[in-house]
Motif scaffolding. Structure first.
Motif, PDB file in Angstrom:
ATOM      1  N   CYS A  31      39.714  -4.812 -17.297  1.00  0.00           N
ATOM      2  CA  CYS A  31      39.988  -5.973 -16.425  1.00  0.00           C
ATOM      3  C   CYS A  31      39.230  -6.039 -15.075  1.00  0.00           C
ATOM      4  O   CYS A  31      39.102  -5.120 -14.388  1.00  0.00           O
ATOM      5  N   LEU A  32      38.459  -7.262 -15.129  1.00  0.00           N
ATOM      6  CA  LEU A  32      37.952  -7.678 -13.920  1.00  0.00           C
ATOM      7  C   LEU A  32      38.659  -8.596 -13.131  1.00  0.00           C
ATOM      8  O   LEU A  32      38.732  -9.688 -13.649  1.00  0.00           O
ATOM      9  N   VAL A  33      39.409  -8.335 -12.280  1.00  0.00           N
ATOM     10  CA  VAL A  33      40.195  -9.390 -11.455  1.00  0.00           C
ATOM     11  C   VAL A  33      39.554  -9.814 -10.118  1.00  0.00           C
ATOM     12  O   VAL A  33      38.950  -9.101  -9.482  1.00  0.00           O
ATOM     13  N   GLY A  34      39.773 -11.139  -9.883  1.00  0.00           N
ATOM     14  CA  GLY A  34      39.277 -11.732  -8.628  1.00  0.00           C
ATOM     15  C   GLY A  34      39.490 -13.155  -8.422  1.00  0.00           C
ATOM     16  O   GLY A  34      40.111 -13.774  -9.501  1.00  0.00           O
ATOM     17  N   ARG A  35      39.619 -13.789  -7.440  1.00  0.00           N
ATOM     18  CA  ARG A  35      39.949 -15.149  -7.201  1.00  0.00           C
ATOM     19  C   ARG A  35      38.691 -16.007  -7.950  1.00  0.00           C
ATOM     20  O   ARG A  35      37.890 -15.369  -8.274  1.00  0.00           O
ATOM     21  N   ASN A  36      39.041 -17.231  -7.789  1.00  0.00           N
ATOM     22  CA  ASN A  36      38.022 -18.195  -8.346  1.00  0.00           C
ATOM     23  C   ASN A  36      36.698 -18.107  -7.429  1.00  0.00           C
ATOM     24  O   ASN A  36      37.099 -18.102  -6.161  1.00  0.00           O
ATOM     25  N   GLY A  37      35.592 -17.819  -7.912  1.00  0.00           N
ATOM     26  CA  GLY A  37      34.416 -17.715  -6.980  1.00  0.00           C
ATOM     27  C   GLY A  37      33.985 -16.335  -6.697  1.00  0.00           C
ATOM     28  O   GLY A  37      33.200 -16.093  -5.570  1.00  0.00           O
ATOM     29  N   ALA A  38      34.912 -15.420  -6.813  1.00  0.00           N
ATOM     30  CA  ALA A  38      34.620 -13.859  -6.281  1.00  0.00           C
ATOM     31  C   ALA A  38      33.638 -13.353  -7.273  1.00  0.00           C
ATOM     32  O   ALA A  38      32.819 -12.539  -6.498  1.00  0.00           O
ATOM     33  N   GLY A  39      33.240 -13.941  -8.191  1.00  0.00           N
ATOM     34  CA  GLY A  39      31.914 -13.069  -8.998  1.00  0.00           C
ATOM     35  C   GLY A  39      32.235 -12.785 -10.444  1.00  0.00           C
ATOM     36  O   GLY A  39      31.388 -12.054 -10.995  1.00  0.00           O
ATOM     37  N   LYS A  40      33.438 -13.004 -10.841  1.00  0.00           N
ATOM     38  CA  LYS A  40      33.865 -12.736 -12.228  1.00  0.00           C
ATOM     39  C   LYS A  40      32.902 -13.074 -13.464  1.00  0.00           C
ATOM     40  O   LYS A  40      32.167 -12.262 -13.947  1.00  0.00           O
ATOM     41  N   THR A  41      32.871 -14.486 -13.462  1.00  0.00           N
ATOM     42  CA  THR A  41      32.076 -15.129 -14.338  1.00  0.00           C
ATOM     43  C   THR A  41      30.543 -14.779 -14.284  1.00  0.00           C
ATOM     44  O   THR A  41      29.803 -14.362 -15.007  1.00  0.00           O
ATOM     45  N   PHE A 168      43.134 -16.145 -20.799  1.00  0.00           N
ATOM     46  CA  PHE A 168      44.574 -16.858 -20.778  1.00  0.00           C
ATOM     47  C   PHE A 168      44.586 -17.998 -19.815  1.00  0.00           C
ATOM     48  O   PHE A 168      45.637 -18.525 -19.756  1.00  0.00           O
ATOM     49  N   GLU A 169      43.519 -18.448 -19.516  1.00  0.00           N
ATOM     50  CA  GLU A 169      43.642 -19.627 -18.433  1.00  0.00           C
ATOM     51  C   GLU A 169      44.218 -20.938 -19.240  1.00  0.00           C
ATOM     52  O   GLU A 169      43.521 -21.314 -20.340  1.00  0.00           O
ATOM     53  N   GLY A 170      45.216 -21.437 -18.480  1.00  0.00           N
ATOM     54  CA  GLY A 170      45.472 -22.751 -19.003  1.00  0.00           C
ATOM     55  C   GLY A 170      46.261 -22.776 -20.255  1.00  0.00           C
ATOM     56  O   GLY A 170      46.606 -23.682 -20.952  1.00  0.00           O
ATOM     57  N   HIS A 199      44.565 -13.652 -12.860  1.00  0.00           N
ATOM     58  CA  HIS A 199      46.193 -13.381 -12.374  1.00  0.00           C
ATOM     59  C   HIS A 199      46.237 -11.791 -12.537  1.00  0.00           C
ATOM     60  O   HIS A 199      45.963 -11.108 -13.526  1.00  0.00           O
ATOM     61  N   LEU A 200      46.502 -11.084 -11.414  1.00  0.00           N
ATOM     62  CA  LEU A 200      46.747  -9.578 -11.288  1.00  0.00           C
ATOM     63  C   LEU A 200      47.862  -9.208 -12.469  1.00  0.00           C
ATOM     64  O   LEU A 200      47.700  -8.072 -13.179  1.00  0.00           O
ATOM     65  N   GLY A 201      49.065 -10.195 -12.626  1.00  0.00           N
ATOM     66  CA  GLY A 201      49.837  -9.788 -13.547  1.00  0.00           C
ATOM     67  C   GLY A 201      49.514  -9.450 -15.131  1.00  0.00           C
ATOM     68  O   GLY A 201      49.814  -8.424 -15.461  1.00  0.00           O
ATOM     69  N   ALA A 202      48.875 -10.468 -15.533  1.00  0.00           N
ATOM     70  CA  ALA A 202      48.397 -10.262 -16.764  1.00  0.00           C
ATOM     71  C   ALA A 202      47.493  -9.339 -17.073  1.00  0.00           C
ATOM     72  O   ALA A 202      47.385  -8.370 -18.127  1.00  0.00           O
ATOM     73  N   ALA A 203      46.624  -9.024 -15.857  1.00  0.00           N
ATOM     74  CA  ALA A 203      45.636  -7.804 -16.135  1.00  0.00           C
ATOM     75  C   ALA A 203      46.231  -6.564 -16.261  1.00  0.00           C
ATOM     76  O   ALA A 203      45.875  -5.595 -16.796  1.00  0.00           O
ATOM     77  N   THR A 204      47.380  -6.495 -15.201  1.00  0.00           N
ATOM     78  CA  THR A 204      48.024  -5.176 -15.207  1.00  0.00           C
ATOM     79  C   THR A 204      48.711  -4.786 -16.450  1.00  0.00           C
ATOM     80  O   THR A 204      48.961  -3.765 -16.920  1.00  0.00           O
TER      81      THR A 204
END
Lengths: 239, 296
Positions: A31-41, A168-170, A199-204
């Motif tokens: 999993c690559l977690v981060g806020r919106n705009g952090a660089g995931k996409t 999982f978004e939306g 979401h860190l929860g889903a990722a973990t």
């Protein structure tokens, strides 16, 4: 299997990724977690080849594919389900799936390496309801259905690696569980997964390993539980 | 009554040619989002090439040996040549500009229009070229007390076959699915392993083939002349504005509307024939900006 080595990626003049490195091993959910705009996409799109990488390398099965165009990366076994799903709106769901099945067949023929798994059975095994949507146009799908079709379509390629951007978004919480199950099933098929998740929860819950990204830099790498305990990660994700 | 039937047949003849041109224009826009201003000139070039081949030495030899069949076999060469020209233009002139804004596409295709027009002047000179031998040897059929050229009916049939064939090709074949997918989301098409560059060359070549075919089928009935390309481009634009740019059904219905109005116009209101067409196009733009069959 996939190794991203210190890539720098720009969107126009904006420097988005700054020396991002990560790797995904065989049959592993990362999993690559981060806020919106952090660089995931941006990371996912750099791996898929939509954005040119200014420096660093991207290796897949030890082959340097940093400069390959996206369709060549798909042919090497990378499936992709983007954030907006990318379901062709004016094509029926059946036609959407057909495209990747053709490609999967062509690639399997070219590799000539053993029989190809029954991609159709695998895809419908994940989401049996997609079978009832085959005649429907992409435009007329609900958000959840669109995500199912996008993932089923990627699986039809029989990929070795699946890139999931905000799978999982939306989604309603009940549906999220179904998608989490689907991810586990895909892993059991022998496919590795790199998923971008806010979401860190889903990722973990489903990740074997986790990277946290903030402002285009990897700030954490390790087992999911350790991320929850890491104050820096939790803080960066809350914003 | 006979006059009425002949006028209907005449407008179907125009509709068939216009459909071939407009469908090509629409296909190219639908897949590549490029408005090809040189499309009419490609149609004209197709007409010139076909007339030159059929009327030239090879044509005489072929029609001497095979008669009408020989000439008819040579006629589509114009379309094939234009398809090849298209396959050359796309990667060299258009591909470098895809990332640029639309006005660059208009500029380059407008430049191409000028180059093609001058090239035709240079190659074929000012004398009209015709493949009239085909029309003559096909003779005519009686309609009421009048005679109507058989060849015109052949063109109507070709237009109909082209419409059905194109529909089948786009909605029923594997390449059609690929074409539609690429036109809707080129990024996702690439992510599913489709070579978008190759799809673009093919789509552009097919669109050019349609324009060339329009020119090829028209030239036994009307000589190829300088300026025919620009006139065709204007009418093709009226067709796609009415029908909707990027829509096959739109190109068909638009071509029928434009030719019916034009034929009626020549008969009843010749002074304002073109003005009426533009008025219809304007009305469609005001009421349904995407055309009758277009989508936003």
């Amino acid at each position: 299997m996939l190794a991203v080595e210190g890539i720098d990626t720009y969107r126009g003049p904006a420097h988005i990724l700054n020396g991002v490195s990560l790797h995904v091993d065989r049959q592993e959910v990362v999993c690559l977690v981060g806020r919106n705009g952090a660089g995931k996409t941006t990371t996912i799109e750099s791996i898929m080849g939509f954005l040119p990488v200014r420096s660093g390398r991207i290796l897949f099965h030890d082959e340097d594919m940093t400069t390959l165009p996206p369709h060549e990366r798909a042919k090497r076994g990378i499936g992709y389900s983007p954030e907006d799903c990318g379901v062709f709106p004016d094509l029926s769901v059946g036609e959407n799936l057909m495209i990747s099945r053709w490609l999967g067949d062509t690639v399997a023929r070219r590799r000539n390496g053993g029989p190809r798994p029954d991609a159709e059975a695998q895809a419908f095994g994940l989401f049996p309801e997609v079978r009832n949507l085959l005649q429907r146009r992409g435009l007329h799908l609900s958000g959840g259905q669109r995500k199912m079709v996008a993932i089923a379509r990627a699986i039809m390629l029989s990929p070795a690696l699946l890139l999931l951007d905000e799978a999982f978004e939306g989604l309603a919480p009940v549906v999220v569980n179904r998608f989490a199950e689907a991810v586990m099933k895909i892993k059991a098929m022998g496919v590795s997964i790199l998923m971008a998740e806010s979401h860190l929860g889903a990722a973990t819950r489903i990740g074997d390993r986790l990277y946290a990204i903030d402002r285009g830099e990897i700030i954490f790498h390790g087992p999911p539980q350790a991320a929850l305990a890491d104050e820096k990660v939790v803080k960066a994700l809350r914003g | 009554m006979t006059i009425f039937i002949i006028q209907i047949l005449n407008s179907l003849f125009y509709a068939a040619v216009l459909f071939l041109i407009a469908a090509g224009l629409s296909l190219i826009y639908g897949v590549m989002r490029i408005v090809n201003l040189a499309h009419g000139s490609l149609y004209a070039l197709g007409a010139y090439v076909s007339a030159w081949v059929v009327g030239g030495a090879v044509g005489h030899a072929m029609s001497g040996a095979l008669g009408l069949a020989g000439a008819l076999l040579l006629l589509p060469i114009g379309a094939v040549v234009i398809a090849a020209v298209g396959a050359l233009i796309e990667p060299t002139l258009l591909r470098p500009l895809y990332r640029r804004p639309e006005e660059y596409h208009l500029l380059i295709t407008f430049g191409l229009l000028m180059i093609l027009e001058d090239a035709m002047k240079l190659l074929f000179g000012g004398t009209p070229l015709s493949a009239g031998s085909i029309m003559d040897s096909m003779g005519s059929i009686p309609i009421g007390r009048l005679l109507y050229p058989t060849y015109n009916l052949v063109v109507v049939a070709i237009g109909l076959i082209a419409a059905l064939g194109l529909w089948w090709f786009i909605y029923r074949t594997r390449f059609g699915v690929i074409l539609r997918a690429t036109s809707q989301d080129r990024r996702m098409a690439a992510a599913l392993g489709l070579n978008v560059g190759r799809v673009y060359v093919q789509a552009f070549a097919i669109g050019c083939f349609m324009a060339g075919l329009g020119g090829a089928v028209v030239v036994p009935a009307q000589a190829a002349v300088l300026g025919m390309g620009v006139e065709a481009l204007v009418l093709a634009f009226v067709v796609v504005v009415i029908g909707g740019l990027g829509s096959l059904e739109g190109a068909l219905v638009g071509a029928l509307i434009v030719s019916l109005v034009r034929t009626a116009g020549i008969q009843f209101f010749p002074e304002i024939e073109l003005a009426v067409l533009y008025l219809i196009a304007t009305a469609v733009l005001l009421i349904r900006p995407t055309g009758l069959f277009g989508r936003a």
